[in-house]
Design an enzyme around this catalytic site. Sequence first.
Site, PDB file in Angstrom:
ATOM      1  N   HIS A  34      -8.421  -6.050 -13.314  1.00 30.90           N
ATOM      2  CA  HIS A  34      -7.291  -5.429 -12.902  1.00 30.90           C
ATOM      3  C   HIS A  34      -7.412  -3.572 -12.978  1.00 30.90           C
ATOM      4  CE1 HIS A  34      -3.059  -4.223 -13.093  1.00 30.90           C
ATOM      5  NE2 HIS A  34      -3.239  -5.166 -11.744  1.00 30.90           N
ATOM      6  N   HIS A  51       4.463   1.192  -8.037  1.00 34.31           N
ATOM      7  CA  HIS A  51       3.238   0.549  -8.960  1.00 34.31           C
ATOM      8  C   HIS A  51       2.121   1.261  -9.842  1.00 34.31           C
ATOM      9  CE1 HIS A  51      -1.130  -1.283  -8.062  1.00 34.31           C
ATOM     10  NE2 HIS A  51      -0.056  -1.925  -8.184  1.00 34.31           N
TER      11      HIS A  51
END
Length: 710
Positions: free
Chosen positions: A570, A336
Amino acid sequence: MADRRGPQSNDAEDGFDDEALRIAIALSLGQDPYKPQNGEKSSALVDLAQDEEEEEDNGTGSQSKAAAVSKRAAKNSESSHSSNPVVSTNSDAQTSSLSALFGGLDRKKMEEERLARLKDNKKRSASSAALESPSPTAARPQQRPKVSSSSSSSYKRTTGGGPQTIADLLAPESDEDDDATASSQGSDDSPVTGHMVKAGKPTKAPESGKASTVTTASTVQSSFSNAGRTLSGNVSKPELPFPKGAVKKTWVRGQPRKGDDVTIEEIFQKDKLQLAVLSTFILDEGWLFDKLDLTRTRLILCRGMPKDGEQISDFLNQFPTVRKHLVPVNGSGCMHSKLQLLKYEDYLRIVVPSANLVSFDWGETGDMENIMFIIDLPLLDDPDMTRELTPFGEELSYFLKAKRLDDNLIKSMKKYDWTETKRYGFVHSISASHVDDKAWRTGYCGLGRAVKSLGLGTSKTIEMDVVAASLGSIKDSLLKALYYACQGDSGLKELESRPVGKKAQEAPDLEAADVRKHTRVYFPSKHTVKTSIAKDAGTICFQKQWFESPTFPREVLRDCVSTRPGMLMHNKMIFVTRTEESKDESSKKTVSGFAYVGSANLSESAWGRLIKDRGTKKLKITCRNWECGVIVPAGTTTVAGSSSASSEKQEQEQGDGKGKSKEETVSVTSAEDDTSSWEVFEGHIPIPMKVPAPPLELKGSKSPFFFGGF
């Protein structure tokens, strides 16, 4: 596609200009460009400080280099005479070779484009400090591309009305919280290893809308005109855009630019970029390659290892200058992190964003914003000189080694000046289980270690404000671990505070209650998402059953509303402040603070969990995700003192006649309502959300936005 170069599959060529021509000539002659020919050297290792392939030029400089390569190309052409019946032996040989390589192309148009690029490069050199912004007249994309986190996906762009989401691709498992659940493999006990896949030679023309990697004759000639350049004392170093380090928002289409944002074009500077090492969770390959010039830039693209049985996308096989580096993950976790290492002629750029390599994360659809840390490190004056890394550089190097990136690439980072990184801390999570000394370097243990090493630790109360794009199945144990880490604790304090035995577990956790009072977690409500420009949350993810769990600390959630109208976030950030009474002025207070900026959301997958192994009795932290971020100190400032303390004292001694209790007074004058402490971040770190923010509710429009939509 398997690498045909065997044990050197982790390598990359030093001299890109020479290498581009070598590959082109080899392909035109029907030879394998990755198999060393007679008399040729094998490829060298990746070196972030190396510009050109080291060849003997007998002191004649770049012109002799070009002549030597041309001579070698002519020799190769002659040696292939037996397999090529018609090969010209006179002055038409070079023309014939180029014709075979670039047949069917409009050379006049290419030459005009080359001259235009040359003219544009001269303009850029004259004003290197001015970074290019997207054209205000550029057409806005109709919607987000629909992309996949899986390596086997084709990453096709979609058309139609309204912004697209990838909610249908998100399938959280257990505590998984991030952009989506990744394809993964590995176990707690398996070692962390990496695998590099070399892209093969071009086999087909790029699809419509994809970046073309055809190398023109004019591009090759232009490349050789720059061969052999070295940094010397007679050449002045360029002014670096981010020499001290900075935190920036992503540019967003339709939003005014206020000096605190940056575009993907400004980050990459593709006309100068020599080597890029990019990591991402989700990827739009066609969009990314539009942002790079793969005829001049080598690319190493780090992705998560696919599950057993999944196919790796062969789209990258069209690009000889691109390598895929597959990173294994632990169980249900994911790769990630979004780290970027960008090499230019005279400096190395390090970018730690929260944005994936997709158009909507970089503001091009006008409905999503992200955050990043960026710093430029100058090349040392002596190309053969190396310098010891700062703690920031050491942790970054440790993280890259864990990913099994090329050793020579990691070692070459010592050829840059890391002095300006001393004030920052590099924080990471490595997808594996870690014991002994390694346990203290990653996850929330590593966060606490970095906070303490920067002199930011404290035993006093702090305020912790967490911005997350996705939330996991949060419990008080995770909140406490993060809170104590932001105080500089190594992880032991939370571990030792865990209740042992049935009675202890049933007793109220007073420490957890105290942490909740000083913690806020920002996540968008249904109302915020519905009234946003996007109208849907896309990669923002949270499970309803987690929020409704009796162990979930619901009171810490706040509505995340952007300071840029209509934006969804985000971002992954942690703001930490500590307030004390001013020693000089009784009516003032001193506020100090720092922030975390990176890829880690609020979940156990991202930050790990420290335990004492039952078998070995050793401490062990297990992280499922690969994450990375930077601690950015904000310094200290003096602000007007709060009247809460004096008001409470006056009420206790005299009473205000209104019958208010002490608890009611404190709730009205809490640190959350007093926004003056946020002033410490001004000029250092952009605050993307509105504060104070209203709490989220269990039901109604002010409940959180959950996975699956409305």
